[in-house]
Enzyme design. Sequence first.
Site, short mmCIF file in Angstrom:
data_model
loop_
_atom_site.label_atom_id
_atom_site.label_comp_id
_atom_site.label_asym_id
_atom_site.label_seq_id
_atom_site.Cartn_x
_atom_site.Cartn_y
_atom_site.Cartn_z
N SER A 297 -42.63 0.97 -16.14
CA SER A 297 -42.33 0.38 -14.85
C SER A 297 -43.60 -0.08 -14.12
CB SER A 297 -41.52 1.37 -14.02
OG SER A 297 -41.01 0.75 -12.86
N ASP A 308 -52.52 -10.22 -18.74
CA ASP A 308 -52.18 -11.65 -18.69
C ASP A 308 -53.23 -12.48 -17.97
OD1 ASP A 308 -49.92 -10.90 -20.00
OD2 ASP A 308 -48.50 -11.67 -18.53
N LYS A 322 -39.85 -0.95 -19.47
CA LYS A 322 -38.91 -0.98 -18.35
C LYS A 322 -39.28 -2.12 -17.42
CE LYS A 322 -37.01 1.63 -14.47
NZ LYS A 322 -37.35 0.66 -13.41
#
Length: 522
Positions: A297, A308, A322
């Site tokens: 999460s 990224d 998740k």
Amino acid sequence: MKSKEKYLPLLLFSCVALGIVIGGMINFPARTISKQSARKAKIERLIDFINDEYVDKVNSDSIVDLTVNSILANLDPHSVYIPPSEQSSEAEIMKGDFVGIGVNFYIYNDSVAVVKSLENGPAAKAGILAGDRILYTDKSKLFGRKLPTDSLYNKLKGEEGSTVDLTIYRKSTNKKLKITVEREVVPIKSVDAYLMLNKTVGYIKINRFAENTYDEFHEGLELLKKQGMTTLVIDLRDNGGGYLEKAVQIADDLLKDKELIVFTKNRKGKIEKTYATDEGIFETGKVYVLIDENSASASEILSGAIQDNDRGIIVGRRSFGKGLVQREMDFDDGSAVRLTTSRYYTPSGRSIQKPYIKGDGEAYEQDFEKRFESGELYAKDKIKVADSLKFKTKKGRTVYGGGGIVPDIFVPLEVKKGEESLAYILNSGVVGHFVFEQLDKNRNSFRGWNFQQFLAKMKSDNSYILKFESYLKDAGLEMKLDNNKALVQKYITAEFARQLFGESHYYQIILKDDTMLKAVLK
């Protein structure tokens, strides 16, 4: 390995999976429940009918709980109902403090045994020591009653400034004592440690993302910078998540102005994007993030933002997976429902939510067992990724969606293949209970030692490995520790250090020769 050991990792992981439902955006104003809907009236009429006419007496509250659980079970694995007894304790954990006396305790032989009084907490100030048994709170008997943990907590908690009279048995002196403790606000730390690994590399361990997490992280980050840190290691191993915005705040300290951190999308297609600001205090130094199969999460939001944006290197093993965001609705009885309201996506556009079938929570939990069977905990090339879920980072590196964050640098489990159960036992409360019982047998023999004397003693004494093996056997976990002696000894020594000297000494030992940190320091 015996059959019951084979399934222990799945059992342990199932417990972790339950904890992971905390993850996501769960702080929002409570709403009242309307009774105008015909569908709601239908459920209410059915419950009233059972309550009034059923042949046997029934508990209508339990029927309501079953109804709510049944509805949510047909949605997704992270839409859940939290009964009042659990909701209050979870709320305190996420808030980051509670009002009480400030002790870690352990139910040992039907007695409430103090493992440790929290440093500078009310119990420590009043003179309560590790090993003390709490026999009575005021006139309420605690021993020999097999009281549930939440009942014990309620007897020790209270209003700030209120007092409680404790009757203590001190085993080390064989005496009973009467001690009055004034309850205070006791912090629950979400940042376990921040320290320098060498002259330039700093380390911060985050165990969850609670209300106070960013403040604790920021404090540690500033201190490490002052000590000369140019490389930051953020340890998110076993971090099941928490408040999304706290992960965002930490990412903002590391990313440059206008870099995308995360975006969410609800069923109506509404997209909300969150960007970094120009207020970050560590936007240029090197960053490494440590993750494992229990990082979920909010941990994955932070990891995904770093990966990224090519801001740092992700080290470890594939994370939980998740990518669903929950909002919370509170009920008047103290219970709550956490409902999935949107999905979140990393800056490259990938969802890291692992696949699930609505209404089939068992299959969802079996994903952990598949990780053991596939061998992916020992080799990166065993991680299954879908070419159809291929994305590009800011600089054009390939990353994958569809089931967790895949690390840039893979580090396998430390235990031998086929003995995965041990890895999770060592990171559970089992070692702490074992060490407490060893200390409790003759706590006086450890008094007067300094830390270096303690280390020398533990280095020359391998008897605790055999004792721990016997302890596990008595608990129904029969396993040989021969193949992992050094690892077991390290965890036992670290836990002794924690109970005798404090949290910082625990990390001095546990981080030494840590395989993920070795990968970073190379």
